[in-house]
Design a protein around this motif. Structure first.
Motif, PDB file in Angstrom:
ATOM      1  N   GLU A 112     -10.536 -18.057  13.062  1.00  0.00           N
ATOM      2  CA  GLU A 112     -10.964 -18.437  11.718  1.00  0.00           C
ATOM      3  C   GLU A 112     -11.537 -17.259  10.935  1.00  0.00           C
ATOM      4  N   CYS A 113     -12.043 -16.262  11.647  1.00  0.00           N
ATOM      5  CA  CYS A 113     -12.629 -15.080  11.007  1.00  0.00           C
ATOM      6  C   CYS A 113     -11.547 -14.341  10.216  1.00  0.00           C
ATOM      7  N   ILE A 114     -11.871 -13.976   8.981  1.00  0.00           N
ATOM      8  CA  ILE A 114     -10.904 -13.268   8.135  1.00  0.00           C
ATOM      9  C   ILE A 114     -11.162 -11.761   8.107  1.00  0.00           C
ATOM     10  N   ASP A 115     -12.010 -11.299   8.995  1.00  0.00           N
ATOM     11  CA  ASP A 115     -12.265  -9.862   9.152  1.00  0.00           C
ATOM     12  C   ASP A 115     -12.854  -9.207   7.915  1.00  0.00           C
ATOM     13  N   CYS A 116     -13.597  -9.956   7.144  1.00  0.00           N
ATOM     14  CA  CYS A 116     -14.162  -9.375   5.922  1.00  0.00           C
ATOM     15  C   CYS A 116     -15.345  -8.454   6.219  1.00  0.00           C
ATOM     16  N   GLY A 117     -16.054  -8.721   7.318  1.00  0.00           N
ATOM     17  CA  GLY A 117     -17.146  -7.859   7.740  1.00  0.00           C
ATOM     18  C   GLY A 117     -18.471  -8.052   7.027  1.00  0.00           C
ATOM     19  N   VAL A 118     -18.588  -9.027   6.142  1.00  0.00           N
ATOM     20  CA  VAL A 118     -19.849  -9.185   5.415  1.00  0.00           C
ATOM     21  C   VAL A 118     -20.989  -9.652   6.314  1.00  0.00           C
ATOM     22  N   CYS A 119     -20.670 -10.264   7.433  1.00  0.00           N
ATOM     23  CA  CYS A 119     -21.710 -10.752   8.349  1.00  0.00           C
ATOM     24  C   CYS A 119     -22.365  -9.618   9.134  1.00  0.00           C
ATOM     25  N   GLU A 120     -21.607  -8.613   9.459  1.00  0.00           N
ATOM     26  CA  GLU A 120     -22.099  -7.552  10.349  1.00  0.00           C
ATOM     27  C   GLU A 120     -23.395  -6.893   9.872  1.00  0.00           C
ATOM     28  N   PRO A 121     -23.485  -6.430   8.624  1.00  0.00           N
ATOM     29  CA  PRO A 121     -24.738  -5.786   8.206  1.00  0.00           C
ATOM     30  C   PRO A 121     -25.894  -6.756   7.977  1.00  0.00           C
ATOM     31  N   GLU A 122     -25.613  -8.060   7.930  1.00  0.00           N
ATOM     32  CA  GLU A 122     -26.659  -9.054   7.701  1.00  0.00           C
ATOM     33  C   GLU A 122     -27.411  -9.441   8.966  1.00  0.00           C
ATOM     34  N   CYS A 123     -26.926  -9.035  10.119  1.00  0.00           N
ATOM     35  CA  CYS A 123     -27.496  -9.441  11.400  1.00  0.00           C
ATOM     36  C   CYS A 123     -28.654  -8.524  11.792  1.00  0.00           C
ATOM     37  N   PRO A 124     -29.897  -9.038  11.773  1.00  0.00           N
ATOM     38  CA  PRO A 124     -31.049  -8.191  12.100  1.00  0.00           C
ATOM     39  C   PRO A 124     -30.978  -7.509  13.465  1.00  0.00           C
TER      40      PRO A 124
END
Length: 112
Positions: free
Chosen positions: A39-51
């Motif tokens: 389901e992941c579209i590889d946009c990467g917006v989650c990566e920098p949001e993870c503390p």
């Protein structure tokens, strides 16, 4: 490529990543989140949001180890589309290593 959640999420589960995901591909376990790799579209917006920096690309050396765990549990845990409350003691576990062996739970979370 897809993104995966690693053991750094265990006992932290801050959920900032859930808030920014445009396709709601996060699934909630009792003490960690996973990403459904199909389901992941590889946009990467989650990566920098993870503390605790628990999200990595699956083609990363660390990510390869976690791809199947993310796939397996995203099939059984409930989908989460909204940020929930992080555990009250999350900061105590943030920089701990070896969390999978010590704390991983296969139990589902509450979902949203």
């Amino acid at each position: 490529m897809t993104y995966v959640v690693t053991e750094a999420c265990i006992k932290c589960k801050y959920m900032d990543c859930v808030e920014v995901c445009p396709v709601d591909c996060f699934y909630e376990g009792e003490n960690m989140l996973v990403i459904h790799p199909d389901e992941c579209i590889d946009c990467g917006v989650c990566e920098p949001e993870c503390p605790p920096e628990a999200i990595v690309p699956d083609n990363d050396a660390e990510g390869e180890k976690w791809l199947e765990l993310n796939r397996e549990y995203s099939e059984t845990w409930p989908n989460i589309a909204r940020k929930g409350e992080a555990p009250a003691d999350a900061d105590q576990y943030r920089d701990e290593s070896g969390k999978y062996e010590k704390y991983f739970s296969a139990e589902p979370g509450e979902g949203s």
